[in-house]
Design a protein around this motif. Sequence first.
Motif, PDB file in Angstrom:
ATOM      1  N   PHE A  51      19.405 151.963  47.699  1.00  0.00           N
ATOM      2  CA  PHE A  51      19.601 150.690  47.456  1.00  0.00           C
ATOM      3  C   PHE A  51      20.578 150.212  47.055  1.00  0.00           C
ATOM      4  O   PHE A  51      21.703 149.406  47.671  1.00  0.00           O
ATOM      5  N   TYR A  54      23.763 150.131  49.726  1.00  0.00           N
ATOM      6  CA  TYR A  54      23.991 149.621  50.310  1.00  0.00           C
ATOM      7  C   TYR A  54      23.912 147.609  49.905  1.00  0.00           C
ATOM      8  O   TYR A  54      25.110 147.159  50.739  1.00  0.00           O
ATOM      9  N   VAL A  55      24.065 147.543  48.643  1.00  0.00           N
ATOM     10  CA  VAL A  55      23.927 146.414  48.263  1.00  0.00           C
ATOM     11  C   VAL A  55      25.726 146.192  48.267  1.00  0.00           C
ATOM     12  O   VAL A  55      26.144 145.475  48.226  1.00  0.00           O
ATOM     13  N   TYR A  59      27.879 143.683  50.555  1.00  0.00           N
ATOM     14  CA  TYR A  59      28.206 142.118  49.711  1.00  0.00           C
ATOM     15  C   TYR A  59      29.399 142.989  49.449  1.00  0.00           C
ATOM     16  O   TYR A  59      30.451 141.840  49.071  1.00  0.00           O
ATOM     17  N   LEU A  76      21.831 137.487  53.147  1.00  0.00           N
ATOM     18  CA  LEU A  76      20.791 136.655  52.717  1.00  0.00           C
ATOM     19  C   LEU A  76      20.628 134.942  53.762  1.00  0.00           C
ATOM     20  O   LEU A  76      21.878 134.914  54.317  1.00  0.00           O
ATOM     21  N   ILE A  91      23.985 133.480  42.836  1.00  0.00           N
ATOM     22  CA  ILE A  91      23.503 134.435  43.843  1.00  0.00           C
ATOM     23  C   ILE A  91      24.888 135.714  44.410  1.00  0.00           C
ATOM     24  O   ILE A  91      24.201 137.310  44.711  1.00  0.00           O
ATOM     25  N   HIS A  94      24.195 137.981  41.336  1.00  0.00           N
ATOM     26  CA  HIS A  94      23.069 138.549  40.904  1.00  0.00           C
ATOM     27  C   HIS A  94      22.771 139.709  42.147  1.00  0.00           C
ATOM     28  O   HIS A  94      22.943 140.434  41.630  1.00  0.00           O
ATOM     29  N   ILE A 101      22.350 147.583  37.427  1.00  0.00           N
ATOM     30  CA  ILE A 101      21.560 147.558  37.024  1.00  0.00           C
ATOM     31  C   ILE A 101      20.603 148.697  37.462  1.00  0.00           C
ATOM     32  O   ILE A 101      19.632 149.903  37.262  1.00  0.00           O
ATOM     33  N   VAL A 102      20.358 148.112  39.094  1.00  0.00           N
ATOM     34  CA  VAL A 102      19.349 149.890  40.085  1.00  0.00           C
ATOM     35  C   VAL A 102      19.939 150.398  39.488  1.00  0.00           C
ATOM     36  O   VAL A 102      19.370 151.683  39.777  1.00  0.00           O
ATOM     37  N   ALA A 132      19.042 142.235  33.635  1.00  0.00           N
ATOM     38  CA  ALA A 132      18.070 142.250  33.742  1.00  0.00           C
ATOM     39  C   ALA A 132      17.785 140.551  33.192  1.00  0.00           C
ATOM     40  O   ALA A 132      17.089 139.321  34.049  1.00  0.00           O
ATOM     41  N   GLY A 139      18.541 134.426  39.497  1.00  0.00           N
ATOM     42  CA  GLY A 139      16.810 134.490  40.362  1.00  0.00           C
ATOM     43  C   GLY A 139      15.774 133.261  39.853  1.00  0.00           C
ATOM     44  O   GLY A 139      15.285 132.327  41.635  1.00  0.00           O
ATOM     45  N   VAL A 148      12.670 131.705  49.215  1.00  0.00           N
ATOM     46  CA  VAL A 148      12.862 132.955  49.031  1.00  0.00           C
ATOM     47  C   VAL A 148      11.515 133.212  50.693  1.00  0.00           C
ATOM     48  O   VAL A 148      11.439 132.606  50.743  1.00  0.00           O
ATOM     49  N   PRO A 149      12.372 134.603  51.713  1.00  0.00           N
ATOM     50  CA  PRO A 149      11.361 134.347  52.676  1.00  0.00           C
ATOM     51  C   PRO A 149       9.282 134.954  52.199  1.00  0.00           C
ATOM     52  O   PRO A 149      10.017 135.227  50.976  1.00  0.00           O
ATOM     53  N   SER A 159       8.593 134.571  41.201  1.00  0.00           N
ATOM     54  CA  SER A 159       9.015 133.731  39.443  1.00  0.00           C
ATOM     55  C   SER A 159       8.352 134.435  38.544  1.00  0.00           C
ATOM     56  O   SER A 159       8.537 134.907  37.707  1.00  0.00           O
ATOM     57  N   ASP A 161       7.761 137.849  38.169  1.00  0.00           N
ATOM     58  CA  ASP A 161       8.142 139.082  38.780  1.00  0.00           C
ATOM     59  C   ASP A 161       9.572 138.397  37.183  1.00  0.00           C
ATOM     60  O   ASP A 161       9.464 139.049  36.354  1.00  0.00           O
ATOM     61  N   VAL A 195      11.606 145.257  36.955  1.00  0.00           N
ATOM     62  CA  VAL A 195      13.357 145.049  37.855  1.00  0.00           C
ATOM     63  C   VAL A 195      13.419 146.008  38.605  1.00  0.00           C
ATOM     64  O   VAL A 195      13.929 145.585  39.497  1.00  0.00           O
TER      65      VAL A 195
HETATM   66  C1  HEM Z   1      16.243 141.825  38.337  1.00  0.00           C
HETATM   67  C2  HEM Z   1      15.636 142.424  39.227  1.00  0.00           C
HETATM   68  C3  HEM Z   1      16.428 142.178  40.796  1.00  0.00           C
HETATM   69  C4  HEM Z   1      17.402 142.837  41.783  1.00  0.00           C
HETATM   70  C5  HEM Z   1      18.128 143.633  41.315  1.00  0.00           C
HETATM   71  C6  HEM Z   1      17.494 141.783  42.408  1.00  0.00           C
HETATM   72  C7  HEM Z   1      18.131 142.508  43.503  1.00  0.00           C
HETATM   73  C8  HEM Z   1      18.179 141.257  44.487  1.00  0.00           C
HETATM   74  C9  HEM Z   1      19.433 141.941  45.516  1.00  0.00           C
HETATM   75  C10 HEM Z   1      20.318 142.727  45.699  1.00  0.00           C
HETATM   76  C11 HEM Z   1      19.249 140.783  46.731  1.00  0.00           C
HETATM   77  C12 HEM Z   1      20.143 140.367  47.967  1.00  0.00           C
HETATM   78  C13 HEM Z   1      18.979 141.047  49.533  1.00  0.00           C
HETATM   79  C14 HEM Z   1      19.840 141.900  50.148  1.00  0.00           C
HETATM   80  O1  HEM Z   1      20.086 142.471  50.679  1.00  0.00           O
HETATM   81  O2  HEM Z   1      18.726 142.894  50.029  1.00  0.00           O
HETATM   82  C15 HEM Z   1      18.263 139.783  46.023  1.00  0.00           C
HETATM   83  C16 HEM Z   1      18.055 138.177  46.804  1.00  0.00           C
HETATM   84  C17 HEM Z   1      17.424 137.792  46.044  1.00  0.00           C
HETATM   85  N1  HEM Z   1      16.546 137.896  44.603  1.00  0.00           N
HETATM   86 FE1  HEM Z   1      16.752 139.272  43.296  1.00  0.00          FE
HETATM   87  N2  HEM Z   1      16.741 140.603  42.162  1.00  0.00           N
HETATM   88  C18 HEM Z   1      15.841 140.931  41.408  1.00  0.00           C
HETATM   89  C19 HEM Z   1      15.062 140.061  40.668  1.00  0.00           C
HETATM   90  C20 HEM Z   1      15.210 139.050  41.029  1.00  0.00           C
HETATM   91  C21 HEM Z   1      13.942 137.660  40.914  1.00  0.00           C
HETATM   92  C22 HEM Z   1      13.153 137.803  39.328  1.00  0.00           C
HETATM   93  C23 HEM Z   1      14.164 136.667  41.221  1.00  0.00           C
HETATM   94  C24 HEM Z   1      13.143 134.943  40.838  1.00  0.00           C
HETATM   95  C25 HEM Z   1      13.242 134.816  40.415  1.00  0.00           C
HETATM   96  C26 HEM Z   1      14.778 136.726  42.740  1.00  0.00           C
HETATM   97  C27 HEM Z   1      15.309 135.851  43.654  1.00  0.00           C
HETATM   98  C28 HEM Z   1      16.295 136.021  44.474  1.00  0.00           C
HETATM   99  C29 HEM Z   1      16.461 134.849  45.851  1.00  0.00           C
HETATM  100  C30 HEM Z   1      16.351 134.342  45.934  1.00  0.00           C
HETATM  101  C31 HEM Z   1      17.468 136.077  46.582  1.00  0.00           C
HETATM  102  C32 HEM Z   1      18.104 135.017  47.859  1.00  0.00           C
HETATM  103  C33 HEM Z   1      16.944 135.883  48.461  1.00  0.00           C
HETATM  104  C34 HEM Z   1      16.130 136.681  49.276  1.00  0.00           C
HETATM  105  O3  HEM Z   1      16.881 137.862  49.611  1.00  0.00           O
HETATM  106  O4  HEM Z   1      15.199 136.774  49.672  1.00  0.00           O
HETATM  107  N3  HEM Z   1      15.212 137.864  42.303  1.00  0.00           N
HETATM  108  N4  HEM Z   1      17.870 140.434  44.676  1.00  0.00           N
END
Ligand code: HEM
Length: 287
Positions: A51, A54-55, A59, A76, A91, A94, A101-102, A132, A139, A148-149, A159, A161, A195
């Motif tokens: 993963f 990929y990220v 990106y 995205l 973003i 993020h 972290i991962v 985190a 996020g 988010v979808p 949220s 989470d 996480v």
């Molecule tokens: C802490 C652990 C987290 C990691 C490692 C993480 C990682 C990522 C990654 C890699 C993406 C890009 C999507 C992709 O290419 O597959 C993403 C998108 C996103 N994340 Fe996170 N995320 C975490 C937690 C959260 C949390 C807790 C929230 C909201 C409360 C959040 C909200 C979003 C949103 C809104 C997007 C963009 C839309 C989407 O792709 O769903 N993430 N995240």
Amino acid sequence: MATMNSSAAFASLAAPPHAAEPRRRDSWADRVQSASGVLWFLAAAAGQWLFVAYVAGHYGPRLLRGGLPALERSALPDGYVPGDALGNVAIAFHVVVAIVIVGGGPLQLIPAIRRYFPSFHRWLGRTYVTLAVVTSFAGLHLVWTRGVPGGLVGHVAISLDAVLIITFAAIAVRFAMARRIDLHRRWTMRLFMVVSAVWFFRIGLMFWFMTTGGIGIDPETFQGPFLSFMYFAQMALPLGVLEIHFRAQDASSAAPKLAASLVILASTAVTAMGVFAATIGMWLPRL
Ligand code: HEM
């Protein structure tokens, strides 16, 4: 890896490396449970690093060559919104933080790293907890401004989470400061699971597509009963299996340890299949 046992492997995330390691004579059932824990760890670590690849591969080049506007041409849905500087930075932050972290989480679970590189382990643990929490706030901002979808269920679940990550991090730090190292270790493991929820979501989804063709998922709206289930299962299932593991570790008889081993082995099979499906179907095509 051969020297790793599950009490060490599962309990070491961010634990102060100088803390005394509990030593006890393991029964044959303990060793079976340890071996199943190691198998799950190997599947999960491989999947988390895939993963990360990929990220970073998807990106990284976009951000380096084109800056924030290049996120418009990423996976995205709303990667770049003109005029929303805070959201665009959030973003980008993020996804970059996701690499750290991962990528770093599984390293914290390897006893040899804790033993031979204690300062690295300690600093990675602090970095992991801090990033985190900060990226969860980023996020939360993104989910309620860009979405988010998955509709409202997706918004509420992700949220939740964020709330769990922030809460578990606070509890883990509190126990570390109070020198309650056993409790600290268990809470860092719970933190690792929440996480990793976004990763569990992806491998769970792709496992489902591979085995059922996507029953309960509307491909147009990206909603449906299975997705609603998966949004909460991404946290509940890993935490549930971890609790079973902890309870069995604490038990004195062999039966709960063997039952936990079966649950962990089944989780390993699902994890490995999900990682395979996500790599082939989701991550490799985007590189
Ligand atoms: C802490 C652990 C987290 C990691 C490692 C993480 C990682 C990522 C990654 C890699 C993406 C890009 C999507 C992709 O290419 O597959 C993403 C998108 C996103 N994340 Fe996170 N995320 C975490 C937690 C959260 C949390 C807790 C929230 C909201 C409360 C959040 C909200 C979003 C949103 C809104 C997007 C963009 C839309 C989407 O792709 O769903 N993430 N995240």
